[in-house]
Design an enzyme around this catalytic site. Structure first.
Site, mmCIF file in Angstrom:
data_model
loop_
_atom_site.group_PDB
_atom_site.id
_atom_site.type_symbol
_atom_site.label_atom_id
_atom_site.label_comp_id
_atom_site.label_asym_id
_atom_site.label_seq_id
_atom_site.Cartn_x
_atom_site.Cartn_y
_atom_site.Cartn_z
ATOM 1 N N GLY A 107 45.093 48.573 -3.128
ATOM 2 C CA GLY A 107 44.500 48.327 -4.562
ATOM 3 C C GLY A 107 43.274 49.067 -4.734
ATOM 4 O O GLY A 107 42.598 49.646 -4.213
ATOM 5 N N ASN A 108 42.514 48.548 -5.784
ATOM 6 C CA ASN A 108 41.256 49.067 -6.455
ATOM 7 C C ASN A 108 40.594 47.857 -7.229
ATOM 8 O O ASN A 108 41.409 46.836 -7.704
ATOM 9 C CB ASN A 108 41.423 50.407 -6.861
ATOM 10 N N HIS A 109 39.681 48.117 -7.724
ATOM 11 C CA HIS A 109 38.604 47.100 -8.259
ATOM 12 C C HIS A 109 38.955 47.059 -9.919
ATOM 13 O O HIS A 109 38.301 46.268 -10.524
ATOM 14 C CB HIS A 109 37.201 47.269 -8.112
#
Ligand code: PMT
Length: 412
Positions: A224-226
């Site tokens: 995923g990412n932020h």
């Protein structure tokens, strides 16, 4: 170009505070939920509205006018004959950009439906030409009574908007429909109503993508990412506030859906692409603020990957995800984002061309106050005709309006 758009902005209203410059008459009637109207009043003020409170004599038995006077810095009118202005109901009605009645009792709905005016709230409702939003609160049996049903149908047919009531535990201890909508919902419904009444994007359909994607490694892990979805949801709220029909395709995020915005939840890039293919069939603009993963694990494991005692590491084979923007054929005015950590202009211009965009909104996600999870963003917009516009650090909501101004300019 910037000058022209700035002039248009000042004509449309305040872009930092959603209700900046708006005058809202808040009518409070006699329900136990009247105490929540104080919170609503405070939220309206925080959103930039000038609030004028009018109350029924039953309402003041639950909450004192002094509460609202302190919150608004203005006189609260209960008795029109005791008001400072002659014809106070006419003056309040004339000044208001909208009348919100919260809580509205069954008695209030009945009076509104037949045009009876026993108090300052119903007097003002009859006198105003501004849009009216009603937030009912009452016992579930009263809400479901055929008389109340008929009254609300009458009011709806006259263009009165409703928010709530919500289901849940009522003052009587019973469960059912009758709880006053939460103040944040009422503010959202008000903003949506004002947008429908006078927004410049009425009749337009705007699709916004927001948040990250999650690409499964196994049933318990993902890539995923932020991204938190704040940027996308701020654009969605701004578009809703201007009267557009808004569809958000959202990755896994914790944000509440803004009132009046349609939401499609997805997890992976493949799901986001499929949802956007449907959502953009008849859209006037597509704004891709989501952060979809560029790669995904080639073969997600069926069961949790176990840590072998002698293993020194784990190698994951990744394959390229489809580029959603490059794959989607249209969507109307096409807007992309570029999240960069270096050479902002170089990468943004390459993406602008490769993804066939009208313009791209570039943000340096390592800059203070910008990028992931922040309330603010500092962006530069690169247009397909070579124009470049730099913006100061501002709220994501204000960035949303700046983007929508440029989308609207393309339609024009
Ligand atoms: O959500 P927040 O916490 O508020 O953070 C906001 C943000 C930093 C996520 C947002 O401002 C932002 O920059 N969004 C774009 C993130 C991104 O994926 O950038 P990119 O440069 O990798 O991609 C360029 C464009 O292609 C983007 O519009 C992206 O949505 C799109 N894309 C990317 C990958 C992919 N497989 N398909 C795409 O269509």
């Amino acid at each position: 170009m910037t000058d022209t758009i700035d002039n248009q902005q000042s004509a449309i209203g305040n872009r930092q505070l959603p209700l900046g410059g708006r005058r809202i008459a808040l009518g409070v009637t006699g329900s136990i939920a009247a105490y929540k109207a104080a919170d609503l009043c405070s939220k309206l003020r925080q959103a930039g509205a000038e609030v004028e409170v009018i109350m029924t004599s039953a309402a003041v038995r639950f909450v004192t006018p002094l509460t609202f006077q302190s919150l608004t810095g203005r006189d609260v009118i209960v008795d029109m004959f005791a008001a400072r202005e002659a014809e106070a109901h006419i003056e309040v009605a004339r000044r208001a950009d909208a009348l919100v009645i919260a809580p509205a009792t069954a008695d209030c709905l009945a009076n509104l439906a037949v045009g009876q005016t026993p108090d300052m709230v119903t007097l003002t409702a009859l006198a105003t030409r501004a849009p009216i939003l009603v937030a009912p609160a009452m016992d579930a049996h009263m809400w479901e009574h055929p008389a109340t049903r008929a009254n609300r149908e009458t009011l709806r047919s006259r263009g009165v908007s409703f928010v709530g009531p919500n289901e849940g535990r009522l003052a009587t201890g019973r469960m059912g429909a009758g709880r006053l909508a939460e103040p944040v919902e009422i503010v959202g419904a008000l903003r949506a109503m004002l947008g429908r009444a006078s927004g410049d994007l009425v009749g337009r359909v705007i699709v916004v993508s927001a948040g990250p994607t999650q690409e499964p490694i196994d049933p318990v892990r993902f890539i995923g990412n932020h991204s938190t979805g704040k940027m996308g949801f701020a654009i969605a709220e701004a578009a809703r506030d201007r009267g557009a029909r808004v569809v958000v395709v959202a990755g896994p995020i914790a944000l509440e859906t803004p009132y009046g915005v349609e939401r499609v939840d997805v997890k992976t890039v493949a799901q986001m692409l499929a949802a956007l293919q449907v959502a953009t069939r008849e859209s006037d603009a597509l704004i891709m603020s989501a952060a979809p993963a560029d790669f995904r694990p080639e073969s997600p494991a069926e069961h949790k990957i176990k840590k072998a005692d002698d293993a020194q590491g784990l190698t994951l084979a990744l394959v390229k995800n489809p580029d959603i923007l490059a794959t989607l054929p249209g969507g109307g005015v096409r807007v992309g984002f570029a999240a960069e950590t270096r050479d902002l202009a170089g990468y943004a211009k390459t993406k602008l061309a490769a993804k066939r965009l009208h313009f791209i909104v570039a943000n340096d996600v390592t800059a203070a106050g910008s990028g992931f999870g922040t309330e603010t963003n500092q962006v530069t917009i690169f247009h397909d005709d070579g124009q470049v516009e730099e913006f100061p650090l501002q709220s994501k909501y204000a960035v949303g309006h700046a983007i929508l101004d440029r989308v609207a300019a393309r339609w024009n």
